[in-house]
Design a protein around this motif. Sequence first.
Motif, PDB file in Angstrom:
ATOM      1  N   ASN A  38       0.833  -1.198   0.000  1.00 29.60           N
ATOM      2  CA  ASN A  38       0.000   0.000   0.000  1.00 29.60           C
ATOM      3  C   ASN A  38       0.875   1.259   0.000  1.00 29.60           C
ATOM      4  O   ASN A  38       0.567   2.240  -0.682  1.00 29.60           O
ATOM      5  CB  ASN A  38      -0.921   0.006   1.219  1.00 29.60           C
ATOM      6  CG  ASN A  38      -1.946   1.119   1.148  1.00 29.60           C
ATOM      7  OD1 ASN A  38      -2.673   1.246   0.158  1.00 29.60           O
ATOM      8  ND2 ASN A  38      -2.014   1.934   2.189  1.00 29.60           N
ATOM      9  N   GLN A  96       0.989   4.375  -2.662  1.00 31.66           N
ATOM     10  CA  GLN A  96       0.889   5.756  -2.209  1.00 31.66           C
ATOM     11  C   GLN A  96       1.998   6.619  -2.821  1.00 31.66           C
ATOM     12  O   GLN A  96       1.760   7.777  -3.202  1.00 31.66           O
ATOM     13  CB  GLN A  96       0.965   5.811  -0.679  1.00 31.66           C
ATOM     14  CG  GLN A  96      -0.268   5.288   0.032  1.00 31.66           C
ATOM     15  CD  GLN A  96      -0.088   5.255   1.546  1.00 31.66           C
ATOM     16  OE1 GLN A  96       1.019   5.433   2.061  1.00 31.66           O
ATOM     17  NE2 GLN A  96      -1.173   5.015   2.254  1.00 31.66           N
ATOM     18  N   ARG A 107      -6.044   6.445  -7.427  1.00 34.14           N
ATOM     19  CA  ARG A 107      -6.806   5.475  -6.635  1.00 34.14           C
ATOM     20  C   ARG A 107      -8.247   5.975  -6.521  1.00 34.14           C
ATOM     21  O   ARG A 107      -8.492   7.094  -6.068  1.00 34.14           O
ATOM     22  CB  ARG A 107      -6.164   5.290  -5.259  1.00 34.14           C
ATOM     23  CG  ARG A 107      -4.703   4.890  -5.358  1.00 34.14           C
ATOM     24  CD  ARG A 107      -4.099   4.555  -4.019  1.00 34.14           C
ATOM     25  NE  ARG A 107      -4.447   3.197  -3.616  1.00 34.14           N
ATOM     26  CZ  ARG A 107      -3.936   2.587  -2.547  1.00 34.14           C
ATOM     27  NH1 ARG A 107      -3.073   3.236  -1.777  1.00 34.14           N
ATOM     28  NH2 ARG A 107      -4.271   1.367  -2.239  1.00 34.14           N
ATOM     29  N   ARG A 108      -9.150   5.136  -6.973  1.00 31.41           N
ATOM     30  CA  ARG A 108     -10.561   5.502  -6.976  1.00 31.41           C
ATOM     31  C   ARG A 108     -11.289   4.675  -5.917  1.00 31.41           C
ATOM     32  O   ARG A 108     -11.228   3.440  -5.934  1.00 31.41           O
ATOM     33  CB  ARG A 108     -11.165   5.258  -8.354  1.00 31.41           C
ATOM     34  CG  ARG A 108     -10.432   6.021  -9.462  1.00 31.41           C
ATOM     35  CD  ARG A 108     -10.932   5.645 -10.834  1.00 31.41           C
ATOM     36  NE  ARG A 108     -10.072   6.205 -11.881  1.00 31.41           N
ATOM     37  CZ  ARG A 108     -10.196   5.917 -13.175  1.00 31.41           C
ATOM     38  NH1 ARG A 108     -11.144   5.073 -13.579  1.00 31.41           N
ATOM     39  NH2 ARG A 108      -9.364   6.460 -14.054  1.00 31.41           N
ATOM     40  N   GLU A 109     -11.973   5.367  -5.038  1.00 32.37           N
ATOM     41  CA  GLU A 109     -12.626   4.717  -3.910  1.00 32.37           C
ATOM     42  C   GLU A 109     -13.610   3.652  -4.380  1.00 32.37           C
ATOM     43  O   GLU A 109     -14.443   3.884  -5.255  1.00 32.37           O
ATOM     44  CB  GLU A 109     -13.356   5.765  -3.065  1.00 32.37           C
ATOM     45  CG  GLU A 109     -13.858   5.243  -1.736  1.00 32.37           C
ATOM     46  CD  GLU A 109     -14.442   6.335  -0.869  1.00 32.37           C
ATOM     47  OE1 GLU A 109     -14.946   6.012   0.215  1.00 32.37           O
ATOM     48  OE2 GLU A 109     -14.388   7.514  -1.284  1.00 32.37           O
ATOM     49  N   ARG A 110     -13.489   2.470  -3.801  1.00 33.59           N
ATOM     50  CA  ARG A 110     -14.341   1.299  -4.048  1.00 33.59           C
ATOM     51  C   ARG A 110     -14.195   0.732  -5.467  1.00 33.59           C
ATOM     52  O   ARG A 110     -14.918  -0.189  -5.846  1.00 33.59           O
ATOM     53  CB  ARG A 110     -15.827   1.611  -3.806  1.00 33.59           C
ATOM     54  CG  ARG A 110     -16.153   1.996  -2.377  1.00 33.59           C
ATOM     55  CD  ARG A 110     -17.666   2.031  -2.176  1.00 33.59           C
ATOM     56  NE  ARG A 110     -18.006   2.459  -0.845  1.00 33.59           N
ATOM     57  CZ  ARG A 110     -18.228   3.719  -0.488  1.00 33.59           C
ATOM     58  NH1 ARG A 110     -18.142   4.678  -1.404  1.00 33.59           N
ATOM     59  NH2 ARG A 110     -18.534   4.031   0.750  1.00 33.59           N
ATOM     60  N   SER A 137      -7.122   0.839  -8.266  1.00 29.83           N
ATOM     61  CA  SER A 137      -5.996   1.687  -8.663  1.00 29.83           C
ATOM     62  C   SER A 137      -5.828   1.635 -10.176  1.00 29.83           C
ATOM     63  O   SER A 137      -5.898   0.554 -10.782  1.00 29.83           O
ATOM     64  CB  SER A 137      -4.704   1.216  -7.986  1.00 29.83           C
ATOM     65  OG  SER A 137      -4.818   1.301  -6.579  1.00 29.83           O
TER      66      SER A 137
END
Length: 350
Positions: free
Chosen positions: A54, A58, A68-71, A74
Motif C-alpha cells: 500500500n 501511495q 486510486r478511486r474509492e471502491r 488503482s
Amino acid sequence: MYIHSSTMNRKHLYTEIADEIRKRISHGDYAPGSRIPGHTRLAREFGVSPITSNRALQELVKEGLVERRERIGSFVSTQALRLRKIAIVVSVRAGDTNRALSDYIRGILGRTTELGVESSIHYLLGSDMASAEWMQLQGTNANGFICIGPTQYDTYITAGKLGRPLVVVGTNVPPGDYFVTENRKDCTRDLVRAMREDGYRRIGFIGNLYRPDHRTSRDGYLEGIADLGLGFRLIRDANEETIGAVVKDLLAEDLGVEGVIVMGGNLSIAALPLIMIQRPQVKFGCLRENASVAPLADVSYYGEYFQEEVGRMAVDLLVDVYTGKVKGSCLRFSSYRIQRPRIATHGGDN
C-alpha cells in the motif's frame, strides 16, 4: 517477483515495489487508464505485507503515475507518460563545472523550464559511487536521466535498474541507446572543404587523439582530404604540454602546410599565436563549441555549433523516448555552420 524481506528494511521494500510498477508502466505492461493490481494482490505477488504494498502505491500516487478511486481500485494515470522530473548527472565535482558543461546545463534547464519539467542536478564522478549523492540518485523519483560526461557508464546501470530512460549528451560512445551530440565529423569535413574552396590544399590536423570527440573530428578531416592523397601524414596528436613542439614539427618547411585545423578550445588558443609567429601565411581553422574560442572567430575558419542547443535537444529526446515517440536506439546531431575569417590575417591574402 518475490522480495526477500530479510535483506531489506521496509523503506527499501516499498521502494522496490514502486520501481517495478514504474517499469511496467514505462514498458507498456500497464497502459495509461488501465487498472492495476491493488495492494492486496501486490502483497501476494511480491511476498510482502499489505502495509508495504500500500505504501508503494501511495508513492506512485504522489508522483501522479497512479490514481486510486474509492471502491473501484488503482489505475494508471492518463498523464503517466508525461515526463515530470529529470535527474541531470554531470561528471565533475560540484563547483568544478567548466564553461562547456555549463553551456550544456544551461540548455537543459532552459528547456525543462519551458516544458514545466522539474529537474535535479547531481555532480558525480566514478569514484563517488558509494557517496550520498549516488544513493540519492538511485532513490530519486525522476522519470528519466540526462548524463554529461564519462559517468554515463554508472548512470546507464542505475537507469537500467530503475527502468528509466537515459539520454547521454556530447558523445555517441556506448553504453546507452539515446544520444544527442555535436556533428563533429561532418562539421570538420565541411571546414576542410571551405578552406580548400579558398585555395588551400595541404591542410594539417592537430588534436588530442586520446579523446573520442577529437578522433571523430579527425575522421571528418580525413573525409575532407580523401582525394588529395595526404592520408595521415599531416595529422598530429597533441596536448597542452606538447602543443608547441607539435606545431613546430607540423609547420616544418619541407611539409609545405598551407592550413591547420586544431581541435579543442585550449589547444586552439595556444596554437594560433604559435602559427602566426612561425608561419604567418598558414591559415587557421578550429571548431567553436562554446564561448572559450570566441576570440578566435574573426581570424579563423571555424565550424560553429552550440552546446546549449545540444542540452535543449537532449530534453526533447528524453520526452520523446518517455512518451513512446522514439522506440529503439536514437542519435540526434545539433546543427552547425561554417564561417570564414572576417579579418584578413596571416599575410593578408584571404
